[in-house]
Design an enzyme around this catalytic site. Structure first.
Site, PDB file in Angstrom:
ATOM      1  N   GLY A   1       0.788  -1.226   0.000  1.00 24.72           N
ATOM      2  CA  GLY A   1       0.000   0.000   0.000  1.00 24.72           C
ATOM      3  C   GLY A   1       0.820   1.276   0.000  1.00 24.72           C
ATOM      4  O   GLY A   1       0.276   2.353  -0.245  1.00 24.72           O
TER       5      GLY A   1
ATOM      6  N   CYS B   1     -27.781  -8.339 -16.441  1.00 21.83           N
ATOM      7  CA  CYS B   1     -27.182  -7.981 -17.733  1.00 21.83           C
ATOM      8  C   CYS B   1     -28.182  -8.282 -18.847  1.00 21.83           C
ATOM      9  O   CYS B   1     -28.757  -9.372 -18.893  1.00 21.83           O
ATOM     10  CB  CYS B   1     -25.897  -8.772 -17.950  1.00 21.83           C
ATOM     11  SG  CYS B   1     -25.220  -8.612 -19.619  1.00 21.83           S
TER      12      CYS B   1
ATOM     13  N   CYS C   1     -26.482 -11.310 -21.133  1.00 19.30           N
ATOM     14  CA  CYS C   1     -26.218 -12.655 -20.594  1.00 19.30           C
ATOM     15  C   CYS C   1     -27.047 -12.959 -19.355  1.00 19.30           C
ATOM     16  O   CYS C   1     -27.001 -14.077 -18.855  1.00 19.30           O
ATOM     17  CB  CYS C   1     -24.734 -12.851 -20.304  1.00 19.30           C
ATOM     18  SG  CYS C   1     -24.176 -12.046 -18.793  1.00 19.30           S
TER      19      CYS C   1
ATOM     20  N   CYS D   1     -22.927  -6.277 -18.985  1.00 17.07           N
ATOM     21  CA  CYS D   1     -21.706  -6.544 -18.218  1.00 17.07           C
ATOM     22  C   CYS D   1     -20.595  -5.618 -18.694  1.00 17.07           C
ATOM     23  O   CYS D   1     -20.367  -5.479 -19.890  1.00 17.07           O
ATOM     24  CB  CYS D   1     -21.229  -7.980 -18.440  1.00 17.07           C
ATOM     25  SG  CYS D   1     -22.253  -9.233 -17.693  1.00 17.07           S
TER      26      CYS D   1
ATOM     27  N   CYS E   1     -19.109 -11.786 -19.865  1.00 21.73           N
ATOM     28  CA  CYS E   1     -20.385 -11.820 -20.577  1.00 21.73           C
ATOM     29  C   CYS E   1     -20.332 -12.844 -21.717  1.00 21.73           C
ATOM     30  O   CYS E   1     -21.247 -13.644 -21.889  1.00 21.73           O
ATOM     31  CB  CYS E   1     -20.684 -10.424 -21.124  1.00 21.73           C
ATOM     32  SG  CYS E   1     -22.419 -10.135 -21.508  1.00 21.73           S
TER      33      CYS E   1
END
Lengths: 190, 311
Positions: free
Chosen positions: B49, B258, B261, B283, B289
Protein backbone atom coordinates in the site's frame (compact mmCIF):
# COMPACT_ATOMS: atom_id res chain seq x y z
CA UNK A 1 44.99 -10.10 -18.03
CA UNK A 2 42.47 -11.61 -15.68
CA UNK A 3 39.51 -12.65 -17.82
CA UNK A 4 37.58 -15.03 -15.54
CA UNK A 5 35.36 -12.21 -14.33
CA UNK A 6 34.17 -11.49 -17.88
CA UNK A 7 32.19 -14.76 -18.08
CA UNK A 8 29.24 -16.07 -16.14
CA UNK A 9 26.81 -13.30 -16.99
CA UNK A 10 23.38 -13.63 -18.59
CA UNK A 11 23.62 -15.02 -22.14
CA UNK A 12 20.47 -13.17 -23.24
CA UNK A 13 20.19 -10.44 -20.62
CA UNK A 14 16.67 -9.10 -21.30
CA UNK A 15 15.02 -12.52 -21.28
CA UNK A 16 17.19 -14.13 -18.56
CA UNK A 17 16.66 -11.11 -16.32
CA UNK A 18 12.90 -11.16 -16.98
CA UNK A 19 12.64 -14.82 -15.91
CA UNK A 20 14.89 -14.22 -12.92
CA UNK A 21 12.88 -11.23 -11.83
CA UNK A 22 9.65 -13.19 -12.04
CA UNK A 23 11.19 -15.66 -9.58
CA UNK A 24 12.24 -12.78 -7.26
CA UNK A 25 8.80 -11.18 -7.57
CA UNK A 26 7.03 -14.44 -6.73
CA UNK A 27 9.41 -15.05 -3.83
CA UNK A 28 8.90 -11.56 -2.36
CA UNK A 29 5.12 -11.68 -2.93
CA UNK A 30 4.80 -15.11 -1.33
CA UNK A 31 7.26 -15.26 1.59
CA UNK A 32 8.72 -18.70 2.18
CA UNK A 33 8.08 -19.90 -1.35
CA UNK A 34 11.24 -21.36 -2.86
CA UNK A 35 11.96 -20.47 -6.50
CA UNK A 36 14.60 -21.88 -8.83
CA UNK A 37 16.63 -19.50 -10.98
CA UNK A 38 19.23 -19.90 -13.73
CA UNK A 39 21.44 -17.96 -16.10
CA UNK A 40 24.43 -16.82 -14.04
CA UNK A 41 27.73 -18.57 -13.28
CA UNK A 42 29.30 -16.33 -10.65
CA UNK A 43 32.69 -16.96 -8.99
CA UNK A 44 32.80 -18.70 -5.59
CA UNK A 45 31.63 -18.12 -2.93
CA UNK A 46 28.65 -16.49 -4.69
CA UNK A 47 25.86 -18.98 -5.30
CA UNK A 48 24.10 -19.13 -8.65
CA UNK A 49 20.95 -17.68 -7.08
CA UNK A 50 22.80 -14.78 -5.42
CA UNK A 51 24.57 -14.09 -8.72
CA UNK A 52 21.26 -14.11 -10.61
CA UNK A 53 19.70 -11.74 -8.06
CA UNK A 54 22.63 -9.34 -8.35
CA UNK A 55 22.57 -9.37 -12.17
CA UNK A 56 18.81 -8.81 -12.14
CA UNK A 57 18.61 -6.02 -9.58
CA UNK A 58 21.98 -4.22 -9.36
CA UNK A 59 23.45 -1.48 -11.52
CA UNK A 60 25.52 1.69 -11.03
CA UNK A 61 22.71 3.17 -8.92
CA UNK A 62 22.82 0.51 -6.20
CA UNK A 63 25.77 0.37 -3.76
CA UNK A 64 26.48 -3.26 -2.79
CA UNK A 65 28.02 -4.35 0.48
CA UNK A 66 30.05 -7.55 0.30
CA UNK A 67 30.23 -9.19 3.71
CA UNK A 68 32.84 -11.63 4.98
CA UNK A 69 34.20 -14.19 2.53
CA UNK A 70 32.15 -12.63 -0.29
CA UNK A 71 34.41 -9.57 -0.17
CA UNK A 72 37.09 -11.01 -2.43
CA UNK A 73 38.70 -9.93 -5.68
CA UNK A 74 36.92 -12.45 -7.88
CA UNK A 75 33.44 -11.43 -6.66
CA UNK A 76 34.27 -7.72 -6.80
CA UNK A 77 35.57 -7.99 -10.37
CA UNK A 78 32.58 -10.04 -11.49
CA UNK A 79 30.01 -7.66 -10.00
CA UNK A 80 31.87 -4.63 -11.32
CA UNK A 81 32.10 -6.00 -14.85
CA UNK A 82 28.55 -7.30 -15.10
CA UNK A 83 26.57 -4.69 -13.16
CA UNK A 84 28.79 -1.64 -12.59
CA UNK A 85 27.50 -1.46 -9.03
CA UNK A 86 29.74 0.48 -6.62
CA UNK A 87 30.78 -1.12 -3.34
CA UNK A 88 29.97 0.35 0.04
CA UNK A 89 29.90 -0.34 3.73
CA UNK A 90 26.69 -1.60 5.32
CA UNK A 91 25.44 1.92 6.14
CA UNK A 92 25.30 2.98 2.49
CA UNK A 93 24.20 -0.33 1.00
CA UNK A 94 21.10 -0.91 -1.11
CA UNK A 95 22.02 -4.58 -1.35
CA UNK A 96 24.27 -6.68 0.86
CA UNK A 97 25.54 -10.19 0.16
CA UNK A 98 27.07 -12.68 2.55
CA UNK A 99 26.52 -15.57 4.91
CA UNK A 100 24.21 -15.03 7.88
CA UNK A 101 27.18 -14.65 10.24
CA UNK A 102 28.95 -12.24 7.88
CA UNK A 103 26.05 -9.82 7.31
CA UNK A 104 25.74 -9.16 11.07
CA UNK A 105 25.11 -6.82 12.81
CA UNK A 106 21.81 -6.03 11.10
CA UNK A 107 21.42 -2.61 12.73
CA UNK A 108 24.27 -1.37 10.54
CA UNK A 109 22.02 -1.30 7.42
CA UNK A 110 19.57 1.44 6.43
CA UNK A 111 15.97 0.56 7.35
CA UNK A 112 14.34 3.48 5.52
CA UNK A 113 12.82 6.63 6.94
CA UNK A 114 9.28 7.33 8.14
CA UNK A 115 8.51 9.24 4.94
CA UNK A 116 10.50 6.90 2.64
CA UNK A 117 10.41 3.40 4.14
CA UNK A 118 11.46 2.01 0.74
CA UNK A 119 14.96 3.44 1.20
CA UNK A 120 16.03 0.36 3.09
CA UNK A 121 18.58 -2.35 2.34
CA UNK A 122 17.80 -5.74 0.87
CA UNK A 123 20.05 -8.45 2.29
CA UNK A 124 20.95 -11.41 0.11
CA UNK A 125 21.84 -14.09 2.64
CA UNK A 126 23.72 -17.16 1.44
CA UNK A 127 22.43 -20.26 3.19
CA UNK A 128 23.78 -23.83 3.29
CA UNK A 129 20.37 -24.98 2.05
CA UNK A 130 16.76 -23.87 1.70
CA UNK A 131 14.01 -26.01 3.10
CA UNK A 132 10.49 -25.60 4.39
CA UNK A 133 10.65 -28.69 6.59
CA UNK A 134 10.93 -28.03 10.29
CA UNK A 135 11.32 -24.36 9.56
CA UNK A 136 9.89 -21.32 11.28
CA UNK A 137 6.18 -20.65 10.87
CA UNK A 138 5.52 -17.64 8.63
CA UNK A 139 2.33 -15.63 8.32
CA UNK A 140 1.32 -12.24 6.98
CA UNK A 141 0.81 -10.63 3.56
CA UNK A 142 1.45 -13.02 0.68
CA UNK A 143 0.75 -16.10 2.81
CA UNK A 144 -2.68 -17.73 2.77
CA UNK A 145 -2.65 -19.32 6.21
CA UNK A 146 0.91 -20.08 7.10
CA UNK A 147 4.12 -21.12 5.37
CA UNK A 148 7.34 -22.62 6.61
CA UNK A 149 10.95 -21.79 5.92
CA UNK A 150 14.07 -22.83 7.81
CA UNK A 151 15.71 -19.59 9.02
CA UNK A 152 19.06 -19.06 10.74
CA UNK A 153 17.22 -17.62 13.77
CA UNK A 154 13.77 -16.14 14.44
CA UNK A 155 13.96 -13.43 17.12
CA UNK A 156 15.86 -11.08 14.82
CA UNK A 157 13.09 -11.28 12.19
CA UNK A 158 10.46 -10.53 14.81
CA UNK A 159 12.44 -7.43 15.80
CA UNK A 160 12.70 -6.47 12.13
CA UNK A 161 8.93 -6.94 11.60
CA UNK A 162 8.24 -4.78 14.66
CA UNK A 163 9.92 -1.87 12.86
CA UNK A 164 7.23 -1.90 10.13
CA UNK A 165 6.80 0.09 7.94
CA UNK A 166 10.58 0.44 8.29
CA UNK A 167 12.85 -2.58 8.20
CA UNK A 168 15.08 -4.80 6.10
CA UNK A 169 13.99 -7.24 3.43
CA UNK A 170 15.75 -10.55 2.94
CA UNK A 171 16.45 -12.82 0.00
CA UNK A 172 17.82 -16.22 1.05
CA UNK A 173 19.88 -18.08 -1.51
CA UNK A 174 21.33 -21.58 -1.74
CA UNK A 175 22.64 -23.09 -4.96
CA UNK A 176 20.19 -22.15 -7.69
CA UNK A 177 17.25 -21.58 -5.33
CA UNK A 178 16.01 -18.50 -3.55
CA UNK A 179 13.28 -17.48 -1.12
CA UNK A 180 12.40 -14.12 0.36
CA UNK A 181 11.28 -12.68 3.67
CA UNK A 182 9.93 -9.12 3.52
CA UNK A 183 9.58 -7.03 6.68
CA UNK A 184 5.84 -7.75 6.84
CA UNK A 185 6.21 -11.46 7.59
CA UNK A 186 5.48 -12.60 11.12
CA UNK A 187 7.93 -15.29 12.18
CA UNK A 188 7.28 -17.82 14.93
CA UNK A 189 9.41 -20.71 16.14
CA UNK A 190 8.41 -24.09 14.76
CA UNK B 1 5.18 4.10 -35.85
CA UNK B 2 5.40 3.91 -39.65
CA UNK B 3 6.76 0.85 -41.39
CA UNK B 4 9.37 2.94 -43.15
CA UNK B 5 10.91 4.21 -39.94
CA UNK B 6 10.94 0.73 -38.49
CA UNK B 7 12.92 -0.58 -41.45
CA UNK B 8 15.36 2.25 -41.21
CA UNK B 9 16.03 1.48 -37.54
CA UNK B 10 16.40 -2.19 -38.28
CA UNK B 11 18.97 -1.53 -40.95
CA UNK B 12 20.90 0.59 -38.47
CA UNK B 13 21.74 -2.00 -35.84
CA UNK B 14 21.15 -5.29 -37.59
CA UNK B 15 18.83 -6.47 -34.82
CA UNK B 16 19.05 -9.56 -32.65
CA UNK B 17 17.16 -12.76 -33.33
CA UNK B 18 15.43 -12.87 -29.94
CA UNK B 19 13.68 -9.55 -30.47
CA UNK B 20 10.28 -9.45 -32.00
CA UNK B 21 10.22 -5.85 -33.07
CA UNK B 22 13.90 -5.87 -33.83
CA UNK B 23 14.72 -2.24 -33.20
CA UNK B 24 13.58 -2.59 -29.60
CA UNK B 25 14.73 -4.37 -26.48
CA UNK B 26 12.54 -7.15 -25.11
CA UNK B 27 9.36 -5.52 -23.73
CA UNK B 28 10.43 -2.11 -25.08
CA UNK B 29 12.17 -0.67 -22.01
CA UNK B 30 15.96 -0.71 -21.66
CA UNK B 31 17.42 -3.00 -19.02
CA UNK B 32 18.49 -0.32 -16.58
CA UNK B 33 14.97 1.14 -16.55
CA UNK B 34 13.52 -2.30 -15.93
CA UNK B 35 15.95 -2.90 -13.04
CA UNK B 36 14.90 0.41 -11.47
CA UNK B 37 11.21 -0.53 -11.81
CA UNK B 38 11.88 -4.05 -10.55
CA UNK B 39 13.60 -2.76 -7.42
CA UNK B 40 10.61 -0.47 -6.80
CA UNK B 41 8.22 -3.41 -7.27
CA UNK B 42 10.03 -5.55 -4.68
CA UNK B 43 9.94 -2.70 -2.13
CA UNK B 44 6.27 -2.08 -2.98
CA UNK B 45 5.47 -5.73 -2.17
CA UNK B 46 7.48 -5.49 1.06
CA UNK B 47 5.49 -2.40 2.17
CA UNK B 48 1.93 -3.12 0.99
CA UNK B 49 0.00 0.00 0.00
CA UNK B 50 2.98 2.37 0.27
CA UNK B 51 3.70 4.41 -2.85
CA UNK B 52 7.29 3.86 -4.00
CA UNK B 53 8.64 6.72 -6.15
CA UNK B 54 10.15 5.62 -9.45
CA UNK B 55 11.72 7.37 -12.42
CA UNK B 56 8.85 6.97 -14.86
CA UNK B 57 9.93 7.07 -18.50
CA UNK B 58 8.39 8.63 -21.57
CA UNK B 59 6.39 5.93 -23.26
CA UNK B 60 5.17 5.87 -26.87
CA UNK B 61 1.68 6.86 -25.70
CA UNK B 62 0.36 9.89 -23.87
CA UNK B 63 0.08 10.16 -20.10
CA UNK B 64 -3.36 9.00 -19.08
CA UNK B 65 -3.27 6.09 -21.51
CA UNK B 66 -1.69 3.69 -19.07
CA UNK B 67 2.00 4.61 -19.14
CA UNK B 68 2.42 3.48 -15.52
CA UNK B 69 0.72 0.15 -16.08
CA UNK B 70 2.67 -0.39 -19.30
CA UNK B 71 6.00 0.19 -17.54
CA UNK B 72 5.08 -2.23 -14.75
CA UNK B 73 3.93 -4.82 -17.30
CA UNK B 74 7.15 -4.37 -19.28
CA UNK B 75 9.18 -5.00 -16.12
CA UNK B 76 7.33 -8.20 -15.15
CA UNK B 77 6.63 -9.85 -18.52
CA UNK B 78 8.53 -12.98 -19.52
CA UNK B 79 8.36 -14.55 -23.01
CA UNK B 80 6.24 -17.39 -21.59
CA UNK B 81 3.44 -15.10 -20.43
CA UNK B 82 -0.02 -14.84 -21.90
CA UNK B 83 -1.29 -11.31 -21.58
CA UNK B 84 -4.77 -9.85 -21.32
CA UNK B 85 -5.50 -6.13 -21.39
CA UNK B 86 -8.82 -4.60 -20.35
CA UNK B 87 -10.13 -1.07 -20.36
CA UNK B 88 -13.17 -0.64 -18.09
CA UNK B 89 -13.61 -4.40 -18.34
CA UNK B 90 -13.57 -4.48 -22.14
CA UNK B 91 -10.92 -6.26 -24.22
CA UNK B 92 -11.94 -4.50 -27.43
CA UNK B 93 -11.55 -0.79 -26.74
CA UNK B 94 -8.85 1.35 -28.35
CA UNK B 95 -6.67 1.55 -25.24
CA UNK B 96 -6.80 -2.19 -24.54
CA UNK B 97 -6.22 -3.18 -28.16
CA UNK B 98 -3.25 -0.84 -28.61
CA UNK B 99 -1.52 -1.91 -25.39
CA UNK B 100 -2.08 -5.57 -26.24
CA UNK B 101 -0.56 -5.01 -29.69
CA UNK B 102 2.31 -3.07 -28.15
CA UNK B 103 3.38 -6.08 -26.07
CA UNK B 104 2.68 -8.56 -28.86
CA UNK B 105 5.15 -6.63 -30.96
CA UNK B 106 7.80 -5.63 -28.43
CA UNK B 107 7.77 -8.67 -26.10
CA UNK B 108 6.44 -11.34 -28.45
CA UNK B 109 4.07 -12.57 -25.75
CA UNK B 110 0.91 -14.49 -26.48
CA UNK B 111 -2.30 -12.63 -25.75
CA UNK B 112 -5.78 -13.70 -24.82
CA UNK B 113 -9.14 -12.21 -23.96
CA UNK B 114 -10.04 -15.06 -21.62
CA UNK B 115 -9.36 -14.18 -17.98
CA UNK B 116 -8.60 -17.72 -16.73
CA UNK B 117 -5.99 -18.24 -19.48
CA UNK B 118 -4.04 -15.03 -18.83
CA UNK B 119 -0.92 -14.91 -16.64
CA UNK B 120 -0.52 -11.12 -16.70
CA UNK B 121 -3.60 -8.89 -16.88
CA UNK B 122 -3.19 -5.16 -17.33
CA UNK B 123 -6.33 -3.30 -16.38
CA UNK B 124 -7.75 0.16 -16.55
CA UNK B 125 -10.40 0.70 -13.89
CA UNK B 126 -11.80 -2.82 -13.38
CA UNK B 127 -11.02 -6.12 -11.70
CA UNK B 128 -12.22 -9.05 -13.84
CA UNK B 129 -15.36 -10.84 -12.65
CA UNK B 130 -13.80 -14.30 -12.97
CA UNK B 131 -11.89 -15.12 -9.77
CA UNK B 132 -8.13 -14.61 -10.16
CA UNK B 133 -5.65 -17.36 -9.32
CA UNK B 134 -2.22 -17.83 -7.72
CA UNK B 135 -0.59 -17.86 -11.16
CA UNK B 136 -1.77 -14.43 -12.22
CA UNK B 137 -0.48 -10.88 -11.90
CA UNK B 138 -2.93 -7.99 -12.12
CA UNK B 139 -1.37 -4.69 -13.22
CA UNK B 140 -3.49 -1.58 -12.62
CA UNK B 141 -3.17 1.68 -14.55
CA UNK B 142 -3.35 4.47 -11.99
CA UNK B 143 -4.02 8.15 -12.78
CA UNK B 144 -3.69 9.71 -9.27
CA UNK B 145 -2.02 7.32 -6.82
CA UNK B 146 -2.35 9.56 -3.76
CA UNK B 147 -5.73 8.99 -2.05
CA UNK B 148 -5.25 12.20 -0.02
CA UNK B 149 -4.34 14.38 -3.01
CA UNK B 150 -7.73 16.08 -3.46
CA UNK B 151 -7.82 16.80 0.27
CA UNK B 152 -4.21 18.00 0.60
CA UNK B 153 -2.45 19.11 -2.58
CA UNK B 154 1.09 19.24 -1.15
CA UNK B 155 3.12 16.07 -1.63
CA UNK B 156 5.35 17.00 1.35
CA UNK B 157 2.25 17.03 3.57
CA UNK B 158 0.58 13.86 2.27
CA UNK B 159 3.89 12.02 2.66
CA UNK B 160 4.01 13.13 6.30
CA UNK B 161 0.39 12.11 6.78
CA UNK B 162 1.18 8.60 5.55
CA UNK B 163 4.27 8.47 7.78
CA UNK B 164 2.21 9.46 10.84
CA UNK B 165 -0.73 7.28 9.80
CA UNK B 166 -2.80 10.47 9.96
CA UNK B 167 -5.89 9.55 7.95
CA UNK B 168 -8.49 11.58 9.82
CA UNK B 169 -8.95 13.86 6.81
CA UNK B 170 -10.12 10.92 4.70
CA UNK B 171 -12.73 10.01 7.27
CA UNK B 172 -13.88 13.63 7.35
CA UNK B 173 -14.32 13.47 3.59
CA UNK B 174 -16.43 10.31 3.84
CA UNK B 175 -18.39 11.89 6.72
CA UNK B 176 -19.10 14.97 4.60
CA UNK B 177 -20.46 12.60 1.93
CA UNK B 178 -22.92 11.27 4.49
CA UNK B 179 -23.83 14.75 5.76
CA UNK B 180 -24.54 15.96 2.23
CA UNK B 181 -26.03 12.89 0.56
CA UNK B 182 -27.18 10.66 3.41
CA UNK B 183 -24.74 7.93 2.39
CA UNK B 184 -21.10 7.60 1.33
CA UNK B 185 -21.38 8.89 -2.23
CA UNK B 186 -17.85 7.92 -3.30
CA UNK B 187 -18.54 5.35 -6.00
CA UNK B 188 -15.10 4.71 -7.51
CA UNK B 189 -11.46 5.04 -6.39
CA UNK B 190 -12.85 4.20 -2.97
CA UNK B 191 -9.94 4.25 -0.47
CA UNK B 192 -8.79 1.03 1.19
CA UNK B 193 -6.54 0.49 4.20
CA UNK B 194 -4.00 -2.18 3.37
CA UNK B 195 -2.98 -4.61 6.11
CA UNK B 196 -4.13 -2.11 8.74
CA UNK B 197 -1.49 0.48 7.84
CA UNK B 198 -1.40 2.44 4.57
CA UNK B 199 -4.47 4.01 3.03
CA UNK B 200 -4.30 3.34 -0.69
CA UNK B 201 -6.13 4.48 -3.80
CA UNK B 202 -7.22 1.27 -5.55
CA UNK B 203 -7.23 3.25 -8.86
CA UNK B 204 -10.62 4.33 -10.27
CA UNK B 205 -12.22 0.91 -10.06
CA UNK B 206 -15.90 0.96 -9.07
CA UNK B 207 -16.32 0.29 -5.36
CA UNK B 208 -18.13 -2.87 -6.47
CA UNK B 209 -14.62 -4.26 -7.12
CA UNK B 210 -13.10 -3.25 -3.76
CA UNK B 211 -13.87 -6.53 -1.96
CA UNK B 212 -11.95 -8.43 -4.66
CA UNK B 213 -8.68 -6.73 -3.63
CA UNK B 214 -8.63 -8.28 -0.18
CA UNK B 215 -7.44 -11.86 0.04
CA UNK B 216 -6.87 -12.05 -3.72
CA UNK B 217 -4.65 -15.02 -4.68
CA UNK B 218 -3.00 -13.01 -7.49
CA UNK B 219 -0.24 -10.41 -7.15
CA UNK B 220 -1.68 -6.89 -7.58
CA UNK B 221 0.68 -4.20 -8.89
CA UNK B 222 -0.21 -0.54 -9.42
CA UNK B 223 1.65 1.82 -11.77
CA UNK B 224 1.15 5.59 -12.06
CA UNK B 225 3.30 6.90 -14.92
CA UNK B 226 2.72 10.64 -14.82
CA UNK B 227 2.78 10.70 -11.01
CA UNK B 228 5.80 8.36 -10.90
CA UNK B 229 4.58 5.97 -8.24
CA UNK B 230 4.44 2.20 -7.94
CA UNK B 231 2.59 0.32 -5.21
CA UNK B 232 1.40 -3.21 -4.61
CA UNK B 233 -0.85 -5.54 -2.71
CA UNK B 234 0.66 -9.01 -2.21
CA UNK B 235 -1.59 -12.08 -2.43
CA UNK B 236 -3.79 -12.93 0.58
CA UNK B 237 -3.48 -9.43 2.00
CA UNK B 238 -6.09 -7.51 3.99
CA UNK B 239 -7.52 -4.44 2.24
CA UNK B 240 -10.37 -2.85 4.13
CA UNK B 241 -12.60 -0.23 2.51
CA UNK B 242 -12.87 2.75 4.88
CA UNK B 243 -16.29 3.21 6.43
CA UNK B 244 -18.20 3.92 9.64
CA UNK B 245 -19.93 1.51 11.99
CA UNK B 246 -23.34 3.07 11.25
CA UNK B 247 -22.56 3.54 7.55
CA UNK B 248 -20.79 0.33 6.57
CA UNK B 249 -19.10 -0.02 3.20
CA UNK B 250 -21.39 -1.34 0.51
CA UNK B 251 -20.25 -2.69 -2.86
CA UNK B 252 -22.91 -1.27 -5.15
CA UNK B 253 -23.94 -1.86 -8.74
CA UNK B 254 -26.88 -1.04 -11.00
CA UNK B 255 -29.86 -3.05 -9.80
CA UNK B 256 -30.50 -4.94 -13.04
CA UNK B 257 -29.47 -8.19 -14.68
CA UNK B 258 -27.18 -7.98 -17.73
CA UNK B 259 -29.37 -7.51 -20.83
CA UNK B 260 -27.12 -9.78 -22.92
CA UNK B 261 -26.22 -12.65 -20.59
CA UNK B 262 -28.66 -12.25 -17.71
CA UNK B 263 -25.89 -12.14 -15.05
CA UNK B 264 -27.06 -10.66 -11.77
CA UNK B 265 -23.69 -10.72 -10.03
CA UNK B 266 -21.56 -8.65 -12.42
CA UNK B 267 -20.82 -4.95 -12.63
CA UNK B 268 -22.94 -3.28 -15.32
CA UNK B 269 -22.49 -0.47 -17.83
CA UNK B 270 -25.52 1.59 -18.77
CA UNK B 271 -25.89 1.93 -22.55
CA UNK B 272 -28.24 4.51 -24.09
CA UNK B 273 -29.88 2.88 -27.10
CA UNK B 274 -32.19 5.53 -28.55
CA UNK B 275 -33.20 9.17 -28.09
CA UNK B 276 -36.43 8.41 -26.22
CA UNK B 277 -34.90 7.28 -22.95
CA UNK B 278 -34.31 3.66 -23.93
CA UNK B 279 -31.34 2.03 -22.25
CA UNK B 280 -29.83 -1.32 -21.46
CA UNK B 281 -27.47 -2.59 -18.79
CA UNK B 282 -24.68 -4.89 -19.92
CA UNK B 283 -21.71 -6.54 -18.22
CA UNK B 284 -18.72 -4.23 -18.13
CA UNK B 285 -16.49 -7.34 -18.21
CA UNK B 286 -16.83 -8.38 -21.87
CA UNK B 287 -15.06 -11.71 -21.38
CA UNK B 288 -17.32 -12.67 -18.48
CA UNK B 289 -20.39 -11.82 -20.58
CA UNK B 290 -19.08 -13.76 -23.59
CA UNK B 291 -18.27 -16.80 -21.47
CA UNK B 292 -21.76 -16.77 -19.97
CA UNK B 293 -23.46 -16.42 -23.36
CA UNK B 294 -21.24 -19.18 -24.72
CA UNK B 295 -22.45 -21.37 -21.85
CA UNK B 296 -26.05 -20.78 -22.95
CA UNK B 297 -27.14 -17.89 -20.72
CA UNK B 298 -29.18 -15.26 -22.54
CA UNK B 299 -30.45 -11.97 -21.15
CA UNK B 300 -33.66 -10.13 -21.94
CA UNK B 301 -32.23 -8.32 -24.99
CA UNK B 302 -29.60 -10.86 -25.98
CA UNK B 303 -29.58 -13.06 -29.03
CA UNK B 304 -28.44 -16.70 -28.65
CA UNK B 305 -24.64 -16.92 -28.84
CA UNK B 306 -23.20 -18.00 -32.18
CA UNK B 307 -19.60 -19.14 -32.14
CA UNK B 308 -18.77 -18.85 -35.85
CA UNK B 309 -21.03 -15.90 -36.56
CA UNK B 310 -18.23 -13.31 -36.34
CA UNK B 311 -16.69 -14.49 -39.62
Amino acid sequence: METASLGGGFADAPVDAARAFRACLNAMARPGRIETVAGAAPPAPLSVAAGVALLTLCDPETPVHLAGAHDCGAVRDWITFHTGAPFSGPAGAVFAVGSWAAVQPLDAYPIGTATYPDRSATLIVEMPGLTAEGGARLSGPGIRDSARLALPETAVFRRNAALFPLGLDFIFTAGDRLAALPRTTRVEDA
Amino acid sequence: MSAGRRQERQAGDGGEPSMTEQAYNFAYLDEQTKRMIRRALLKALAIPGYQVPFASREMPMPYGWGTGGVQVSAAVLTPEDRMKVIDQGADDTTNAVSIRKFFERTAGVATTERTPEATVIQTRHRIPEAPLTENQILVYQVPIPEPLRFLEPRETETRKMHALEEYGLMHVKLYEDIARHGHIATAYAYPVKVEGRYVMDPSPIPKFDNPKIAGCPAIQLYGAGREQRIYAVPPWTAAESLDFEDHPFEASKADHPCALCGAEDSYLDEVIIDDTGGRMFVCSDTDYCRARREAGHTGAMGAPYETEAQA
